[in-house]
Scaffold this active site. Structure first.
Site: not given
Ligand code: TYM
Length: 334
Positions: A201, A117, A198
């Protein structure tokens, strides 16, 4: 004897377009585990302040409510799980700061997400570097045993564990060491336009054909599947599919629960169009009720307010206890 359920903690950032990868990698496993865990699910709005698309029309607050409504629409039951907004619970940025005073800079600058990033950005905000510490605080405040996430979050859960371990061994046990819970399929859905990257969003905001939103309408879902990149051949070979067809099969598998055997029986030797039609139908059937529930929940403001208020109260109750313990251990109270 106690029969205390293991505690699960996880969250989604209210940024970009929430897609079917977020469903199969996170929301679906959360809902499936609901009766077996004490689940705490946070809308991580403070993390979303590091996203570059936050200014695209809606406020972070509006998006956060939408994500909370999506949690409910996908089947999280507020009677069984705790749902809250991160920015409403002061202990998260508080513990994050405390942990930042302990975490070596090198641990953070080596993180894959930070490296990629920060390469893209003209000016790198400090929050991008300390992002994993806030995530560690999220998890460690609740003594979470497991963190159900997609594969891309593995490194973030590992560093949370390392941070907990280092703190415990320096000062005495304060934190439970969390384990990532990553599904065998559905934990890494790839982009429909580019099946080697991947599904993300933020990419969806640049290219409509990249993803399928959980609350997309049936026409948009069918169109995105029709246009999805396949392989260079014409017939399906489930065992040896290339990246494009493999991704479509994987999405099919995640949404249907079908085994590899069942997939082969259904699709081997058939044309890509057959797979695309079946997949579009499956996605529309699964997502339409979620979309309806989502619209209903968003329209009824007071219900969502109630869920988020009681979630916040429980989150505060648990996490202030942890902060008190940390303050005591660090000698912050004389
Ligand atoms: P985020 O908001 O990017 O994504 C949310 C969840 O979706 C999963 N994910 C995917 N799973 C399968 N295929 C994909 N292409 C895909 N893209 C995203 C992510 O693995 C995630 O589970 N840093 C985290 C948010 C966070 C968090 C936490 C998670 C902040 N604090 C504490 C767990 C525990 C994030 O950016 O997820």
């Amino acid at each position: 004897m106690t029969d205390k359920k293991p505690r699960a903690f996880s969250g989604i950032q209210p940024s970009g377009k929430i897609h079917i990868g977020n469903y199969t990698g996170a929301l679906q496993p959360w809902v499936e585990a609901q009766s077996e865990v004490d689940g705490i699910y946070c809308v991580v709005d403070l993390h979303a302040l590091t996203a570059t698309d936050i200014g695209s029309g809606k406020s972070v607050g509006e998006r956060s409510r939408e994500v909370a409504a999506l949690y409910l629409a996908c089947g999280l039951d507020p009677g069984a799980s705790t749902i809250f907004l991160q920015s409403e619970v002061w202990t998260h940025p508080y513990l994050s700061w405390v942990l930042e005073t302990q975490v070596p800079l090198g641990w953070l600058s080596r993180m894959t997400q930070f490296k990629s990033k920060s390469k893209e950005a003209d000016s790198v905000p400090t929050g991008l570097l300390t992002y994993p510490v806030l995530q560690a605080a999220d998890i460690l405040l609740y003594d979470a045993d497991i963190v159900p996430v997609g594969e891309d979050q593995k490194q973030h859960i590992e560093i949370a564990r390392d941070i907990a371990q280092r703190f415990n061994s320096t000062y005495g046990t304060a934190f439970v060491l969390p384990q990532p819970l990553i599904g065998t399929h559905g934990s890494r859905i790839m982009g429909l336009d580019e099946p080697t990257a991947k599904m993300s969003k933020s990419r969806a905001l640049v290219n409509q054909g990249h993803s399928i939103g959980i609350v997309d309408d049936p026409e948009a879902i069918s169109r995105a599947i029709r246009r999805a990149v396949t392989d260079s051949g014409t017939r399906i070979d489930v065992q040896n599919a290339g990246a494009g067809v493999r991704n479509l099969l994987n999405i099919y598998k995640s949404f249907s629960g079908a085994s590899d055997r069942a997939l082969a029986a259904r699709f081997d030797g058939r044309g890509y169009g057959v797979l695309k039609n079946s997949l579009a139908e499956l996605l529309v059937d699964t997502l339409a009720p979620i979309r309806n529930a989502y619209q209903r929940i968003l329209a009824e403001r007071s219900y969502l307010d109630e869920v988020l208020n009681s979630g916040r109260e429980r989150a505060l109750r648990i996490s202030t206890g942890k902060v008190a313990r940390v303050m005591e251990i660090l000698g912050l109270r004389g």
